[in-house]
Design an enzyme around this catalytic site. Structure first.
Site, PDB file in Angstrom:
ATOM      1  CE  LYS A   1       0.385  -0.156   4.862  1.00 57.36           C
ATOM      2  NZ  LYS A   1      -1.007  -1.321   6.177  1.00 57.36           N
TER       3      LYS A   1
ATOM      4  CE1 TYR B   1      10.976  31.998   3.997  1.00 53.28           C
ATOM      5  CE2 TYR B   1      11.409  29.494   3.381  1.00 53.28           C
ATOM      6  CZ  TYR B   1      10.825  30.657   2.906  1.00 53.28           C
ATOM      7  OH  TYR B   1      10.655  30.814   2.445  1.00 53.28           O
TER       8      TYR B   1
END
Ligand SMILES: *Cc1c(COP(=O)(O)O)cnc(C)c1O
Length: 378
Positions: free
Chosen positions: A41, A270
């Site tokens: 998956k 940042y």
């Protein structure tokens, strides 16, 4: 895409030989009666659904599990053969595709079973999921009369088998072990009840990777193995009674794009979360959180490897770039390859996951679409 473009910026390398090795290792401790159901998956935990599926077919694995209908269809459209179980929910009006592509749908609860039985299929392959206490999906294990009726009434269900899922198999804490044993008992009671009613129940399975490692003496027809086939454990700390000699299949790379010196007191990135405590040499790397390298790595004491040495990731991870401290690494230059996840304890998926308080399936599963993939099979 042209080969030379694949390694321009940020890429994943998938070593299919290591996948083969891991399957061999798992087979060493599997009960002789049981088979591996390969859990592929989430794009095979970020390893590429199609390439992993095809390789597993080549080495004799013909049992798969996916989470969604779309993943099952993708395997079929790329000629992956064998049994494909969908763990998750499929909308009833789309179940026609389960039939068309010869997939196996999980019956997620009582209501869902009733809905399927009203659909105009000749037959649809299903697995009955049994809820033994996790309370996520499944028909409640005490609802044995209903479960029996699904087998015995005249309906459109072609029941391939019956399974449940353990929710505390990653722990050896006394209460967790007691709960797991309760789940095992509930599942076995359903099986025994059906068998005592002379019902051919089909295939059975209960364990995923940690259920397999920690309750290895259980004997069902399959073990559903995800993370171990990719050569990883969840993290550094999760309890595992047995240890296999696994080899990580996935490595993650990017490139140095710029190197600069900064003075003591200068900031990086940042929100100015990093400030140099002395004169330092830093380098910018061509990968960011949109590529799936988690933003939470920023200020989490995570390292990468460049020119054979470890470099600390500093400041916030940006969308497309990040910055590392290369003060103590000689000769770092633009174009050099940086390893962010690799076959090395410090930069292993387990170690990074532990630092980020997650588990490697999440780290892998989030690796983004923008990454290029390279496959090694020799
Ligand atoms: C994802 C999943 C697995 C595989 O889990 P791993 O821990 O990666 O082995 C097995 N069973 C079910 C029902 C799952 O959802």
């Amino acid at each position: 895409m042209k080969d030379e473009l694949l390694t321009n910026r940020a890429w994943v390398e998938i070593n299919l030989k290591n996948l083969e090795h891991n399957i061999r290792e798992i087979k060493k401790i599997i009960s002789p009666k049981a088979k591996i159901m390969a859990v592929v998956k989430a794009n095979a935990y970020g390893h590429d659904l199609v390439k992993i599926g095809q390789k597993l077919n080549k080495i004799g694995i013909y049992d798969f599990a996916v989470a969604t209908l779309e993943e099952g269809i993708k395997l079929r459209e790329n000629d992956v053969s064998g049994n494909i179980l969908i763990f998750g929910y499929t909308r009833p009006d789309l179940l026609k595709y389960v039939v068309k592509y010869d997939l196996i749908q999980t019956v997620v609860d009582e209501e869902y079973a009733k809905k399927i039985m009203q659909l105009p299929f000749e037959k649809i392959k299903v697995y009955l999921k049994i809820n033994t206490g996790m309370n996520r999906i499944g028909i409640n294990s005490d609802n044995v009369l209903f479960i029996k009726s699904l087998y015995t009434s005249n309906n459109n269900l072609n029941i391939i088998g019956i399974y449940s899922h353990l929710c505390s198999s990653t722990s050896n804490d006394f209460e967790d072990v007691a709960f797991t044993k309760l789940q095992i008992n509930k599942f076995n009671q359903v099986i025994d009840y059906l068998k005592s009613n002379k019902i051919n129940i089909g295939k059975t399975h209960l364990q995923s990777s940690y259920g397999f490692l920690n309750y290895n003496d259980l004997e069902y027809d399959y073990v559903r193995i995800g993370i171990l086939i990719y050569g990883n454990y969840n993290d550094n700390d999760t309890y595992a009674k047995l240890h296999l000699d696994l080899k990580p299949v996935l490595s993650l790379y990017a490139r140095i794009v710029s190197v600069r010196d900064i003075e003591k007191g200068e900031i990086v990135g940042y929100s100015r979360t990093y400030q140099a405590s002395k004169k330092e040499k830093i380098a910018t790397v061509s990968i960011g959180y949109v590529d799936g390298y988690p933003r939470s790595v920023g200020d989490s004491n995570v390292y990468v490897k460049v020119n054979g040495k470890y470099a600390l990731v500093i400041g916030r991870i940006c969308m497309d770039q990040l910055v590392i401290n290369v003060t103590d690494i000689p000769n770092v230059k633009e174009g050099d390859i940086v390893t962010l996840i690799g076959d090395d304890k410090e930069i292993s998926a387990e170690n990074i996951s532990s630092k980020l308080k997650t588990i490697s399936p999440e780290l892998f599963g989030r690796l983004g679409n923008r990454l290029n993939y390279i496959f090694i099979d020799n």
